[in-house]
Scaffold this active site. Structure first.
Site, mmCIF file in Angstrom:
data_model
loop_
_atom_site.group_PDB
_atom_site.id
_atom_site.type_symbol
_atom_site.label_atom_id
_atom_site.label_comp_id
_atom_site.label_asym_id
_atom_site.label_seq_id
_atom_site.Cartn_x
_atom_site.Cartn_y
_atom_site.Cartn_z
ATOM 1 N N ASN A 114 23.823 43.717 43.729
ATOM 2 C CA ASN A 114 22.474 43.859 43.215
ATOM 3 C C ASN A 114 22.425 43.983 41.713
ATOM 4 O O ASN A 114 21.444 43.657 41.067
ATOM 5 C CB ASN A 114 21.875 45.129 43.829
ATOM 6 C CG ASN A 114 20.382 45.016 43.971
ATOM 7 O OD1 ASN A 114 19.837 43.934 43.803
ATOM 8 N ND2 ASN A 114 19.729 46.112 44.258
ATOM 9 N N THR A 164 48.588 17.197 46.698
ATOM 10 C CA THR A 164 47.278 16.910 47.275
ATOM 11 C C THR A 164 47.144 15.406 47.447
ATOM 12 O O THR A 164 47.441 14.653 46.524
ATOM 13 C CB THR A 164 46.167 17.404 46.331
ATOM 14 O OG1 THR A 164 46.467 18.742 45.966
ATOM 15 C CG2 THR A 164 44.827 17.362 47.016
ATOM 16 N N LYS A 166 45.579 12.043 47.275
ATOM 17 C CA LYS A 166 44.493 11.407 46.537
ATOM 18 C C LYS A 166 44.433 9.937 46.956
ATOM 19 O O LYS A 166 45.429 9.418 47.397
ATOM 20 C CB LYS A 166 44.744 11.501 45.023
ATOM 21 C CG LYS A 166 45.069 12.898 44.522
ATOM 22 C CD LYS A 166 43.815 13.678 44.233
ATOM 23 C CE LYS A 166 44.158 15.093 43.754
ATOM 24 N NZ LYS A 166 43.007 15.980 43.714
ATOM 25 N N LYS A 168 40.850 11.643 46.911
ATOM 26 C CA LYS A 168 40.497 12.709 47.846
ATOM 27 C C LYS A 168 39.491 12.261 48.888
ATOM 28 O O LYS A 168 39.487 12.764 50.000
ATOM 29 C CB LYS A 168 40.035 13.951 47.108
ATOM 30 C CG LYS A 168 39.037 13.765 45.988
ATOM 31 C CD LYS A 168 38.580 15.132 45.523
ATOM 32 C CE LYS A 168 38.838 15.390 44.056
ATOM 33 N NZ LYS A 168 38.371 16.708 43.649
ATOM 34 N N ASP A 194 42.441 17.662 50.379
ATOM 35 C CA ASP A 194 41.660 18.147 49.251
ATOM 36 C C ASP A 194 40.601 19.116 49.758
ATOM 37 O O ASP A 194 40.210 19.063 50.925
ATOM 38 C CB ASP A 194 41.009 16.979 48.509
ATOM 39 C CG ASP A 194 40.784 17.349 47.065
ATOM 40 O OD1 ASP A 194 39.738 17.932 46.781
ATOM 41 O OD2 ASP A 194 41.665 17.094 46.233
ATOM 42 N N HIS A 285 42.188 27.712 49.361
ATOM 43 C CA HIS A 285 41.772 27.041 48.137
ATOM 44 C C HIS A 285 40.587 27.788 47.544
ATOM 45 O O HIS A 285 39.753 28.303 48.274
ATOM 46 C CB HIS A 285 41.379 25.589 48.433
ATOM 47 C CG HIS A 285 41.187 24.791 47.181
ATOM 48 N ND1 HIS A 285 40.030 24.855 46.442
ATOM 49 C CD2 HIS A 285 42.003 23.949 46.519
ATOM 50 C CE1 HIS A 285 40.166 24.069 45.382
ATOM 51 N NE2 HIS A 285 41.345 23.516 45.403
ATOM 52 N N ARG A 286 40.548 27.839 46.200
ATOM 53 C CA ARG A 286 39.522 28.676 45.569
ATOM 54 C C ARG A 286 38.350 27.872 45.013
ATOM 55 O O ARG A 286 37.789 28.222 43.977
ATOM 56 C CB ARG A 286 40.158 29.518 44.464
ATOM 57 C CG ARG A 286 40.856 28.698 43.383
ATOM 58 C CD ARG A 286 41.403 29.598 42.287
ATOM 59 N NE ARG A 286 42.003 28.783 41.210
ATOM 60 C CZ ARG A 286 42.323 29.262 40.020
ATOM 61 N NH1 ARG A 286 42.114 30.530 39.744
ATOM 62 N NH2 ARG A 286 42.850 28.487 39.096
ATOM 63 N N HIS A 318 45.528 29.282 45.373
ATOM 64 C CA HIS A 318 45.601 28.616 44.078
ATOM 65 C C HIS A 318 45.406 29.633 42.962
ATOM 66 O O HIS A 318 44.537 30.481 43.042
ATOM 67 C CB HIS A 318 44.533 27.527 43.997
ATOM 68 C CG HIS A 318 44.846 26.375 44.898
ATOM 69 N ND1 HIS A 318 45.126 25.120 44.432
ATOM 70 C CD2 HIS A 318 44.979 26.311 46.235
ATOM 71 C CE1 HIS A 318 45.401 24.332 45.465
ATOM 72 N NE2 HIS A 318 45.316 25.034 46.569
ATOM 73 N N SER A 370 48.591 24.394 40.613
ATOM 74 C CA SER A 370 48.089 23.075 40.942
ATOM 75 C C SER A 370 47.065 22.669 39.903
ATOM 76 O O SER A 370 46.315 23.495 39.409
ATOM 77 C CB SER A 370 47.462 23.127 42.343
ATOM 78 O OG SER A 370 46.566 22.063 42.514
#
Length: 447
Positions: A114, A164, A166, A168, A194, A285-286, A318, A370
């Site tokens: 809040n 990763t 690609k 992706k 990905d 993964h972030r 990550h 990464s």
């Protein structure tokens, strides 16, 4: 006679307590506060403590039915930020009973839910949290942790390699599986969906899971090593996410993946519990973290999100690179890398660690480097991150002029060369490029 005086009152009368001794069970927070002009720092700090715990803008008669002394958050220390005018670090202590056990969601709703839109503040950033053992013990934590993962994979004494896949978006499931196979066959330990690969019209999740499982088994048979592909189980609903995790388990693959910020902590904790119960590793993964942590004076520092993830549960997360295309200062990154992996982390302001954190026996999380890294970064990465890490090269593998498998070979050769050089006592920081060049003689792919 009136019971109490109506009207707006200063927060600092109740919530600024500079002589408070913090308890071992308190959750402590460090906020970077930028008050509006004319608002004294004590008032701003007290306002943060109040609005994120028991306070409201006036006295209410129901205050008499509870013990504020027992339940209020307290601003117990304020210090000016060096080099910034009108910025302060406000330290707030929250009594443990304000939080539901085992719920990261509730912890964040209370502490940052809040107060960030508060008028008296121009900006507010949560820099760090001290989670007491009394609270962290109510969480399962990572499904398996670093040691168990090494045992499952039978890989010791070196960082793990990932990639990763690609491009992706846009590959068919069959071509996607082929790329996975080539990378794993070449020598990587993991490949990765990905973060935006969920279940789109061009590649539905079930097809991808099947082709990737086939790729994993084929590569394992040919290399004699255990391989994994982070199958992204993130979905639109928790039920669908668990359904995908169950399918992954039925295929017998070792690891699944989740986008924990977009998916949410509630979903993430559910998935982490499922993963522990069923022997799946969980890669986190972030995606979306920069929305929260990029601004220097507002939002939350990533180290807070990392601590929260360790409680909610994940085996990999990550953590920036220190060297590639995405920003991240070295000391700060190393600070939260330690918070992810170690049991006990000393307070160290130079690394952005505001509180000594004791995780007691909660399993560690492996940091994943990464983003824009390639083989020439390998010596630096090996030195900075050490053995308990995953180094992920996307374009750095698939961008190889000869193809994916040779790209994977090049990365594996570079890694083994760096680890061997380090074990022989050479200085990776000084001789890094030389080590890679030497390795080139033995590996045409690397050259």
């Amino acid at each position: 006679s009136v019971g109490f005086k109506a009207g707006v009152k200063d927060y600092r009368l109740t919530y600024y307590t500079p002589d408070y001794e913090t308890k071992d069970t308190d959750i402590l927070a460090a906020f970077r506060v930028t008050p509006q002009p004319g608002v004294p720092p004590e008032e701003a700090g007290a306002a943060v403590a109040a609005e994120s715990s028991t306070g409201t803008w006036t006295t209410v008669w129901t205050d008499g039915l509870t013990s504020l002394d027992r339940y209020k958050g307290r601003c117990y220390h304020i210090e000016a930020v060096v080099g910034e005018e009108n910025q302060f670090i406000a330290y707030v202590a929250y009594p443990l009973d304000l939080f539901e056990e085992g719920s990261v969601t509730n912890m964040f709703t209370s502490i940052v839910g809040n107060v960030f839109g508060f008028k008296a503040l121009r900006a507010l950033r949560l820099e760090d949290l001290r989670i007491p053992p009394a609270y962290s013990k109510t969480f399962q934590g990572p499904p398996h942790g670093i040691q168990v993962e090494r045992d499952k994979l039978n890989k010791y004494g070196r960082p793990l390699l990932g990639c990763t896949i690609k491009p992706k978006l846009g590959l068919s499931a069959k071509n996607y599986g082929r790329a996975v196979y080539e990378c794993l066959r070449g020598g990587l330990d993991f490949t990765k969906d990905d973060e935006n690969v969920n279940s789109q019209p061009f590649m539905r999740w079930r097809d991808r899971f099947l082709f990737c499982a086939e790729a994993i088994y084929k590569a394992q048979a040919e290399t004699g090593e255990i391989k994994g592909h982070y199958l992204n189980a993130t979905a639109g609903t928790c039920e669908e996410m668990i359904k995908r995790a169950i399918f992954a388990r039925e295929l017998g693959v070792p690891i699944v993946m989740h986008d924990y910020l977009t998916g949410g902590f509630t979903a993430n904790t559910s998935l982490a519990h499922y993963c522990r119960d069923n022997g799946l590793l969980l890669h986190i993964h972030r995606a979306m973290h920069a929305v929260i942590d990029r601004q220097k004076n507002h939002g939350m520092h990533f180290r807070v999100l990392a601590k929260a993830l360790r409680m909610s549960g994940g085996d990999h997360i990550h953590a920036g690179t220190v060297v590639g295309k995405l920003e991240g200062e070295r000391e700060m990154t190393l600070g939260f890398v330690d918070l992810l992996r170690d049991d006990f982390i000393e307070k160290d302001r130079s690394r952005g660690i505001f509180f000594t954190q004791d995780w007691v026996s909660m399993p560690g999380v492996i940091p994943v480097a990464s983003g824009g890294i390639h083989v020439w970064h390998m010596p630096a990465l090996t030195e900075i991150f050490g053995d308990d890490s995953v180094l992920q090269f996307g374009g750095g593998t698939l961008g190889h002029p000869w193809g994916n498998a040779p790209g994977a070979v090049a990365n594996r050769v570079a890694l083994e060369a760096c680890v061997q050089a380090r074990n022989e006592g050479r200085d990776l920081a000084q001789e890094g490029n030389e080590i890679i060049r030497e390795a080139c003689k033995w590996s045409p792919e690397l050259a």
